[in-house]
Write an enzyme that holds these catalytic residues in place. Structure first.
Site: not given
Ligand code: RNT
Ligand code: ZN
Length: 417
Positions: A183, A260, A292
């Protein structure tokens, strides 16, 4: 009534609607959850002392944040004992453990920097999943794998390659595959002048990372998409369309984090479509609340719907489930336990559905009865089945584990500053 007696009663109630509770528990027992290490220290890690960056944020300053590998491992141990079954731990590259005075940048980390984690996992019979860390680093100030600065882009490509080697080390040491999730936070606060260029560079960087030889039966590389981050509101390079298409064309896995997406979009509805076209997928289970994406997982409707899609489509072995949330406003060990147990409870809820009967009601267009039955299921005695599962898999039942956490807070966590 004893837990056994309550279970016997519940088993009978579920049997009347054609649900075999013993079978459900057998299945639940073999579903590993990849438990994220970063709940314990607010995503800080051990390889740097700067702030958390990348458009993600922990809020709150509850006492007891783990500051060292020893503290984090001790806290994880307490959490793991309250979680029934055998699981995996999910590490980030930023949790590398260096020797005294050793300083190794992210592009040069090696398996040996994770040996203590391997020892920890081996002693407890756990697997390990892994994540390169493309944030909280001076070279991640703006772009990483999509950077127009070739030097910066190459630095992060080397980091991704190093992480594949470390993932394979985990798989080989622990005798089970390692899921490695990529990511990146790359994006823009305001309207871009070029949406394509960064995505082209990101695709090329991923191709370069994946070009090193590695064993695809041991390391499952995934790509996680996102819709926006804090300070990255207008444009995210690794959008859903980018990630799904990239993963599909390169033979890696898509990872969907249910925090997301646009607020009314749900991952539960995406799972069956993904499963139609992919052999395996991965999930970050979390809870989005307004801006969030990372509140502690509750036993809410969407978590149950997600697990129903996995269970009723017979995909328990095709979906890698990981947790991903970070709450610094409550006891962090408790946050771990509540969230992971809720993932398991949602799985149990799904496993205790008479799925074939419900599908038949849908197919015969008997929507009235479908609604009635689905609603009735909500008050079936799942709690009795859950408590029995906990006690027969090495963990305390509900209402019993929190005493341990409270005591640990009094004796250990409250003494940290
Ligand atoms: C961030 C992603 C990712 C992180 C972690 C810490 O928006 O969700 O997966 O939360 O890698
Ligand atoms: Zn994540």
């Amino acid at each position: 009534m004893t837990t056994q007696e309550r279970y016997a009663y519940a088993k009978e109630r579920y049997a009347q609607i054609g649900v075999d509770t013993d079978k459900a528990l057998e299945t639940l027992k073999r579903i590993p959850i990849a438990i994220h290490c970063w709940q314990g220290d607010d995503v800080v890690g051990f390889d740097q002392d700067g702030p958390l960056t990348g458009g993600i944020q922990t809020t709150g300053n509850y006492p007891g944040r783990a500051r060292t590998p020893e503290e984090l491992m001790a806290d994880m141990d307490v959490a793991l004992k309250q979680i029934p079954g055998k699981h995996k731990i999910n590490l980030h590259a930023s949790y590398a453990i260096f020797g005294d005075g050793e300083a190794v940048d992210r592009d040069s980390i090696e398996p040996k920097h994770f040996k203590k984690w391997v020892d920890f996992a081996k002693e407890r019979g756990l697997g390990i999943d892994f994540n390169p860390t493309f944030f909280s680093h001076p070279k991640a100030a703006s772009y990483t794998l999509s950077s127009p600065d070739e030097e910066i882009r190459q630095f992060w490509i080397r980091h991704g390659q190093a992480c594949i080697r470390i993932s394979q080390y985990f798989a080989e040491e622990l005798g089970q595959p390692c899921v490695m999730n990529i990511w990146i936070p790359d994006g823009m606060k305001d309207v871009p002048a070029d949406r394509l260029g960064p995505r082209k560079r990101f695709a090329d960087s991923l191709d370069q990372i994946l070009s090193i030889p590695y064993d695809k039966t041991k390391v499952y590389v995934c790509l996680e998409s996102k819709v926006f981050g804090i300070g990255l509101e207008s444009y995210t390079v690794g959008s859903s369309e980018f990630c799904i298409n990239y993963a599909a064309t390169r033979g890696i896995l898509s990872l969907m984090d249910n925090g997301h997406y646009h607020p009314t979009e749900v991952v539960s509805d995406k799972i069956p479509s993904m499963l139609l076209f992919s052999d395996k997928i991965a999930l970050h289970v979390t809870r989005g609340v307004r801006w969030d994406s990372d509140h502690v997982v509750l036993l809410d409707d969407e978590t149950k719907e997600i697990m129903k899609e996995i269970v009723r489509n017979d995909a328990v072995d095709r979906v890698f489930i990981a947790t991903d949330y970070f709450d610094a406003s409550i006891n962090r060990v408790s946050a771990w336990v509540v969230g992971v147990r809720n993932v398991q409870k949602a799985l149990l809820y799904a496993l205790l559905q008479p799925a074939e009967q419900l599908k038949a009601l849908q197919d015969s267009q008997n929507f009235t009865e479908l609604m009635v039955r689905q609603e009735e299921l909500k008050l079936y005695p799942m709690g009795d089945v859950w408590d029995y599962f906990c006690e027969s898999n090495g963990a305390p039942a509900d209402c019993k584990w929190f005493d341990t956490i409270r005591k640990y807070e009094d004796e250990v966590l409250s003494k940290r500053n």
